[in-house]
Design a protein around this motif. Sequence first.
Motif, PDB file in Angstrom:
ATOM      1  N   GLY A 155      15.772  -9.277 -22.227  1.00 44.51           N
ATOM      2  CA  GLY A 155      14.340  -9.012 -22.227  1.00 44.51           C
ATOM      3  C   GLY A 155      13.535 -10.176 -21.689  1.00 44.51           C
ATOM      4  N   CYS A 156      13.985 -10.733 -20.558  1.00 46.53           N
ATOM      5  CA  CYS A 156      13.301 -11.881 -19.970  1.00 46.53           C
ATOM      6  C   CYS A 156      11.890 -11.504 -19.518  1.00 46.53           C
ATOM      7  CB  CYS A 156      14.093 -12.433 -18.794  1.00 46.53           C
ATOM      8  SG  CYS A 156      14.147 -11.347 -17.344  1.00 46.53           S
ATOM      9  N   VAL A 157      11.091 -12.521 -19.261  1.00 49.41           N
ATOM     10  CA  VAL A 157       9.744 -12.306 -18.746  1.00 49.41           C
ATOM     11  C   VAL A 157       9.823 -11.698 -17.344  1.00 49.41           C
ATOM     12  CG1 VAL A 157       7.549 -13.409 -18.133  1.00 49.41           C
ATOM     13  CG2 VAL A 157       8.880 -14.262 -20.073  1.00 49.41           C
ATOM     14  N   ARG A 158       8.892 -10.822 -17.039  1.00 48.07           N
ATOM     15  CA  ARG A 158       8.763 -10.249 -15.702  1.00 48.07           C
ATOM     16  C   ARG A 158       7.350 -10.508 -15.216  1.00 48.07           C
ATOM     17  NH1 ARG A 158      11.411  -4.445 -17.576  1.00 48.07           N
ATOM     18  NH2 ARG A 158      13.524  -5.237 -17.973  1.00 48.07           N
ATOM     19  N   VAL A 159       7.220 -10.896 -13.950  1.00 47.83           N
ATOM     20  CA  VAL A 159       5.896 -11.179 -13.407  1.00 47.83           C
ATOM     21  C   VAL A 159       5.668 -10.350 -12.150  1.00 47.83           C
ATOM     22  CG1 VAL A 159       5.923 -13.542 -14.306  1.00 47.83           C
ATOM     23  CG2 VAL A 159       6.619 -13.115 -11.941  1.00 47.83           C
ATOM     24  N   ALA A 160       4.388 -10.120 -11.849  1.00 48.98           N
ATOM     25  CA  ALA A 160       4.000  -9.424 -10.626  1.00 48.98           C
ATOM     26  C   ALA A 160       3.469 -10.465  -9.653  1.00 48.98           C
ATOM     27  CB  ALA A 160       2.946  -8.369 -10.921  1.00 48.98           C
ATOM     28  N   PRO A 161       4.280 -10.889  -8.692  1.00 46.95           N
ATOM     29  CA  PRO A 161       3.845 -11.933  -7.765  1.00 46.95           C
ATOM     30  C   PRO A 161       2.556 -11.546  -7.035  1.00 46.95           C
ATOM     31  CG  PRO A 161       6.207 -11.563  -7.557  1.00 46.95           C
ATOM     32  CD  PRO A 161       5.674 -10.462  -8.419  1.00 46.95           C
ATOM     33  N   GLY A 162       1.627 -12.493  -6.982  1.00 44.33           N
ATOM     34  CA  GLY A 162       0.371 -12.262  -6.279  1.00 44.33           C
ATOM     35  C   GLY A 162      -0.663 -11.476  -7.045  1.00 44.33           C
ATOM     36  N   SER A 163      -0.322 -10.982  -8.227  1.00 49.23           N
ATOM     37  CA  SER A 163      -1.255 -10.132  -8.984  1.00 49.23           C
ATOM     38  C   SER A 163      -2.472 -10.902  -9.468  1.00 49.23           C
ATOM     39  CB  SER A 163      -0.541  -9.476 -10.168  1.00 49.23           C
ATOM     40  OG  SER A 163       0.047 -10.447 -11.013  1.00 49.23           O
TER      41      SER A 163
END
Length: 258
Positions: A155-163
């Motif tokens: 359950g690692c962190v997920r990011v939205a690049p450029g968001s």
Amino acid sequence: MTTLSTAPADLDALADSYDEQGYVLVKGLLTKEEAAEYRARSHELISSLDRGDDPTWSSASDVAMGQKTSLQHLHDAQFYDAAFTRLLTDPRFTSVAAAVMRTPNVQLHHTKMFIKPPENGSPFPPHQDYPFFPHRNDSVGAAIFHFDDAPDLKGCVRVAPGSHKEGPREHDPAGSYHLPDFPTDQLVPMEAEAGDVLFFTYFTVHSSGVNMSDEARTTWLVQYRDPADRPLTDQHKESLGQGLILAGTDPTGRAEQA
């Protein structure tokens, strides 16, 4: 995925990447041995100070392996163990925080420890941190210290690049402000190893999944800001240690402190 070291020659490139992508994953900021020690201290603190509350968001309705998900947490670990106080002012951390904010001055906002239990550790739905503590100059960022390995299975962190470039988004106030319609295919898993630290802006959309593994996932979140920046609301005003200078000075002389 951007992965850079904290060597001085890399700091400008790191800041440029943070500006462009809204995050940077710094590999090996802590040694494996240091991470293991902080992991042990984290679990000891959680065990000794367990107050029985579960910070799982009501909007995080995932169920893993037939069980309701759960989460353990602790605010302000630095007030219980001096090792965490030392980590707050560690130049390896503050040099990156200063670089991405493009200021020599780094001020503490708050800290939170999270332990996702094995097999059913709670997720966080997509959201920005902005709604929880908006600031005038939007300097606020987060650093997530990984004290053990965090693959996607955990359950690692997920990011939205450029968001982050779109600024504040309208969050659903029900179930702890989140973005129910955010496209999940834009979220990239930030798989990390023990000792890695993920930095991101408070406009960067991020989430995390259920810990489906047989090991706990242990992280420490540090929110920081430029001391010249001022909060727009009284939210999080009660956070212990808020305003502590971690690097540099406060050019405001603590004037107009929230």
